[in-house]
Motif scaffolding. Structure first.
Motif, short mmCIF file in Angstrom:
data_model
loop_
_atom_site.label_atom_id
_atom_site.label_comp_id
_atom_site.label_asym_id
_atom_site.label_seq_id
_atom_site.Cartn_x
_atom_site.Cartn_y
_atom_site.Cartn_z
N ILE A 163 2.31 -13.08 -3.76
CA ILE A 163 1.60 -12.22 -4.71
C ILE A 163 0.30 -11.73 -4.09
N ASN A 164 -0.42 -12.64 -3.44
CA ASN A 164 -1.67 -12.25 -2.80
C ASN A 164 -1.44 -11.27 -1.65
N SER A 165 -0.35 -11.43 -0.92
CA SER A 165 -0.03 -10.50 0.17
C SER A 165 0.27 -9.11 -0.38
N ALA A 166 1.03 -9.06 -1.47
CA ALA A 166 1.34 -7.77 -2.10
C ALA A 166 0.06 -7.12 -2.62
N ASN A 167 -0.81 -7.91 -3.19
CA ASN A 167 -2.07 -7.38 -3.69
C ASN A 167 -2.93 -6.81 -2.56
N LYS A 168 -2.92 -7.47 -1.40
CA LYS A 168 -3.70 -6.99 -0.26
C LYS A 168 -3.21 -5.63 0.20
N VAL A 169 -1.91 -5.42 0.20
CA VAL A 169 -1.35 -4.13 0.59
C VAL A 169 -1.88 -3.04 -0.34
N ILE A 170 -1.87 -3.32 -1.63
CA ILE A 170 -2.36 -2.34 -2.61
C ILE A 170 -3.87 -2.14 -2.44
N THR A 223 -5.47 3.83 -10.26
CA THR A 223 -4.02 3.91 -9.99
C THR A 223 -3.51 2.56 -9.52
N GLN A 224 -4.30 1.86 -8.73
CA GLN A 224 -3.91 0.51 -8.30
C GLN A 224 -3.67 -0.38 -9.51
N GLU A 225 -4.53 -0.27 -10.51
CA GLU A 225 -4.36 -1.09 -11.70
C GLU A 225 -3.15 -0.66 -12.51
N LEU A 226 -2.84 0.63 -12.57
CA LEU A 226 -1.63 1.09 -13.26
C LEU A 226 -0.39 0.46 -12.61
N VAL A 227 -0.39 0.44 -11.28
CA VAL A 227 0.72 -0.15 -10.53
C VAL A 227 0.85 -1.64 -10.85
N ASP A 237 -8.87 -4.93 -16.12
CA ASP A 237 -9.39 -4.37 -14.87
C ASP A 237 -9.27 -2.84 -14.86
N ALA A 238 -8.18 -2.32 -15.40
CA ALA A 238 -7.99 -0.87 -15.46
C ALA A 238 -9.02 -0.22 -16.38
N THR A 239 -9.32 -0.87 -17.49
CA THR A 239 -10.35 -0.37 -18.39
C THR A 239 -11.69 -0.31 -17.66
N HIS A 240 -11.97 -1.35 -16.91
CA HIS A 240 -13.20 -1.40 -16.13
C HIS A 240 -13.23 -0.30 -15.06
N ALA A 241 -12.05 0.06 -14.54
CA ALA A 241 -11.94 1.12 -13.52
C ALA A 241 -11.95 2.52 -14.13
N GLY A 242 -12.03 2.59 -15.48
CA GLY A 242 -12.15 3.90 -16.12
C GLY A 242 -10.92 4.41 -16.83
#
Length: 103
Positions: free
Chosen positions: A20-27, A36-40, A60-65
């Motif tokens: 999970i952490n590896s996938a998150n790093k790619v994003i 968009t990262q948060e939408l994904v 987190d998406a709310t925080h990102a706008g």
């Protein structure tokens, strides 16, 4: 309250967390905008049925706008008209990657 899964005390859970952490790093390292990262991440969490992750990424998406309307429509993004072509492409790629084991 007791955790359902101890990620640090269970070898298999530790491997899952590592992936999970590896996938998150790619994003995180990508050129995708933060919103968009948060939408994904929200869409992937919805597909995986993880309420904790869906809640976290929605905040987190709310925080990102992100707006509440767009957050409400992530699960129905194909029918929604509020997402850009780039966001739709990211959501499609997310679905394909998340559902890869379903085939």
């Amino acid at each position: 309250m007791e955790s359902r899964l101890n990620f640090f005390g269970n070898p298999l859970a530790g491997k899952v967390l590592k992936h999970i952490n590896s996938a998150n790093k790619v994003i995180a390292d990508s050129t995708l905008p933060a919103a968009t990262q948060e939408l994904v991440k929200i869409r992937s969490s919805q597909i995986n049925g993880c309420g904790f992750c869906t809640d976290m990424h929605t905040k987190d998406a709310t925080h990102a706008g992100e707006t509440q309307q767009r957050l409400n429509l992530v699960a129905a993004w194909r029918e929604a008209t509020v997402f850009t072509d780039a966001e739709r492409a990211a959501l499609e790629l997310t679905e394909q990657g998340t559902r890869i084991a379903d085939a």
